[in-house]
Enzyme design. Structure first.
Site, mmCIF file in Angstrom:
data_model
loop_
_atom_site.group_PDB
_atom_site.id
_atom_site.type_symbol
_atom_site.label_atom_id
_atom_site.label_comp_id
_atom_site.label_asym_id
_atom_site.label_seq_id
_atom_site.Cartn_x
_atom_site.Cartn_y
_atom_site.Cartn_z
ATOM 1 N N ASP A 251 -3.926 0.095 6.767
ATOM 2 C CA ASP A 251 -4.353 -0.434 5.475
ATOM 3 C C ASP A 251 -5.711 -1.107 5.617
ATOM 4 O O ASP A 251 -5.801 -2.286 5.945
ATOM 5 C CB ASP A 251 -3.301 -1.422 4.944
ATOM 6 N N LYS A 258 -10.811 -4.774 3.202
ATOM 7 C CA LYS A 258 -10.399 -6.047 3.799
ATOM 8 C C LYS A 258 -11.518 -6.590 4.680
ATOM 9 O O LYS A 258 -12.342 -5.834 5.179
ATOM 10 C CB LYS A 258 -9.153 -5.819 4.676
ATOM 11 N N ASP A 328 -6.472 -2.547 -2.614
ATOM 12 C CA ASP A 328 -5.733 -3.135 -1.487
ATOM 13 C C ASP A 328 -4.286 -3.466 -1.864
ATOM 14 O O ASP A 328 -3.477 -3.785 -1.005
ATOM 15 C CB ASP A 328 -6.469 -4.391 -0.999
ATOM 16 N N ARG A 332 2.610 -1.145 -3.379
ATOM 17 C CA ARG A 332 3.401 -0.938 -4.597
ATOM 18 C C ARG A 332 3.095 0.401 -5.242
ATOM 19 O O ARG A 332 3.944 0.987 -5.912
ATOM 20 C CB ARG A 332 3.153 -2.115 -5.569
#
Ligand code: BES
Ligand code: MN
Ligand code: ZN
Length: 474
Positions: A251, A258, A328, A332
């Site tokens: 991720d 990030k 990010d 979900r």
């Protein structure tokens, strides 16, 4: 590592190492041990160890004294003590050992057998350096002192540990090895080993099903997304328990990139997937009378010219539209399509596990998993399974007021709810897709791995999930 029950005096065990326990109030009727404890200023702190060799009156070559802390002996301290003992046992040259009986407050013999096997076997796990050979353990037999002769709980404990070891291994693997394709391969290998049904959907299949939300996450990555399902059938046509695990193999945040510091830890963003695979391995070994299906949406979240951008609107398999306000918040986006997909299994209950929010670490730290559910009985059962296995969860609310924070001007919902209650709004997003069945969500962002010098995956929440599943048989 094999476990057995043994009903002999600890002094008479003719093997390499025996483990005896000491708490704040214990005085040993064995005078030799008692004087050695005093001589070495052993304080019986939980997990403290004292290794003695050639103690008079003992047949075993070594005696390991392990502290249980303040009296009464608590479950938490017992685990601390066993973890220390396991570390010494597996790093020594001992081949055979015996563990002394201990009374643990609030728990019976069966619990002690299961937890002992699990914790001792889990202590055997070693991080495998990339390219290195798997190390073979020297410890072959552990005999647990008991007056019982039903060893079935030992098998359960040891199966839970072997599930945890798969979970930890997959988590620890770097993202250039553990890709969505690697996770699919792992599931297919398990299907062969344990005679399970495995099904892997490719991107074209997902596209045909209308999974625009899941595919919006993987489209910026060169690694193709996979939707993996694996089923264990132990009870005919009964409705299955369905577990869904977030499988983001890396991720980066995508276009909402990030920050660089600590970004390596985002290889752990597939620990939900790893935990449902590990739970499946434990169940497939134990073979209880029930049906279990696990579903893993597996993707890599990367920035690219063809990645999703903030403001993009996508249509999920359910038909509901989503405005991607932050790329990010991708977990979900893949879970919602997986949670719609699981309807085809006609589930008895659905539990998802996901490293979903940094906010759960702020709320609960690294001790409890965050738990949210649309059914209080299910939540209670999971909380109880957490207490039994000492792999605990803490419930957070899911009121409508939080759900309202997901409002979007351009789609049915946004994928973020703002700064406040980030763990709850993430779960509210998922709850919109789980109206047709009993559902619970475990946010494991704080519990799935540890950072710092001991960086590594923990194998949680395999003990909690396996305990919950086994509780459904009895
Ligand atoms: N995988 C992260 C959650 C995470 C963060 C786990 C840190 C462990 C440590 C997740 O995909 C994420 O990035 N969540 C965002 C959500 C936000 C954009 C609403 C977060 O928690 O910051
Ligand atoms: Mn993210
Ligand atoms: Zn993530």
């Amino acid at each position: 590592m094999e476990f057995s029950l043994i009903n002999t005096q600890i002094q008479k065990f003719d093997g390499d190492m025996v483990v005896v326990f000491a708490n704040s109030e214990s005085t040993f009727n064995d005078a030799n041990i008692q004087s050695l404890i005093e001589l070495n200023h052993f304080e019986s702190k939980a997990g403290e160890v004292l290794l003695l060799s050639l103690v008079q009156g003992f047949k075993a070559r070594q005696v390991l004294v392990v502290g249980l802390g303040e009296k009464p002996n608590t479950a938490k301290n017992y685990i601390k003590a066993l973890t220390s003992a396991g570390r010494i046992l597996t790093s020594s040259k001992a081949k055979s050992s015996m563990i002394e009986q201990a009374n643990i407050e609030g728990h019976d013999e069966n619990w002690r057998h299961r937890i002992s096997a699990r914790v001792l076997k889990d202590a055997e796990y070693q991080i495998q350096q990339v390219g290195a050979q798997e190390q073979v353990a020297t410890l072959e037999n552990i005999a647990i002192q008991s007056s019982y002769n039903d060893a079935s709980e030992l098998l359960q404990g040891s199966s839970i540990a072997s599930g945890m070891s798969l979970t930890r291994h997959l988590g620890d693997l770097p993202s250039n090895i553990c890709t969505p394709t690697y996770l699919a391969q792992t599931a297919q290998d398990m299907a062969r080993t344990f005679n399970l049904e495995c099904d892997v959907l490719e991107e074209a299949d997902m596209s045909a099903l209308g999974m625009g939300s899941l595919l919006s996450v993987s489209k910026g990555s060169i690694e193709p997304a996979k939707l993996i399902s694996l089923s264990y059938k132990g009870n005919g046509n009964a409705k299955p328990i369905v577990l869904v695990g977030k499988g983001v193999t890396f991720d980066s945040g995508g276009i909402s990139l990030k920050p660089g510091a600590g970004m390596d830890e985002m290889k752990y963003d597939m620990c939900g997937a790893a935990s449902v695979l590990g739970t499946m391995r434990a169940i497939a070994e134990i073979k209880p009378k029930l049906n279990l299906t696990i579903v893993v949406p597996a993707v890599e979240n990367m920035p690219a010219h063809n990645a999703s951008k903030p403001g993009d609107v996508v249509t999920s398999m359910s038909g509901k539209t989503i405005e991607i306000l932050n790329t990010d918040a991708e977990g979900r986006l893949i879970l919602c399509d997986a949670l719609t997909y699981v309807d085809k299994f006609d589930p008895e209950v659905v539990i998802d596990t996901a490293t979903l929010t940094g906010a759960v670490i702020v709320a609960l730290g690294k001790h409890h998993c965050g738990l949210m559910a649309n059914d209080q009985d299910l939540a209670n059962d999971l909380l109880a399974a957490g207490q039994q296995s000492l792999d605990t969860a803490w419930q957070l609310p899911l009121d409508d007021e939080y759900d309202e924070l997901l409002k979007s001007n351009f789609a049915d919902m946004g994928n973020i709810g703002g700064r406040e209650a980030g763990t709850v709004t993430a779960a509210c997003f998922l709850a919109r897709y789980t109206k047709d069945y009993r559902w619970a969500h475990l946010d494991i962002a704080g519990t799935a791995w540890v950072s710092g010098a001991k960086k590594g995956a923990t194998g949680r929440p395999v003990p909690l999930l396996t305990q919950y599943i086994l509780d459904q048989v009895k």
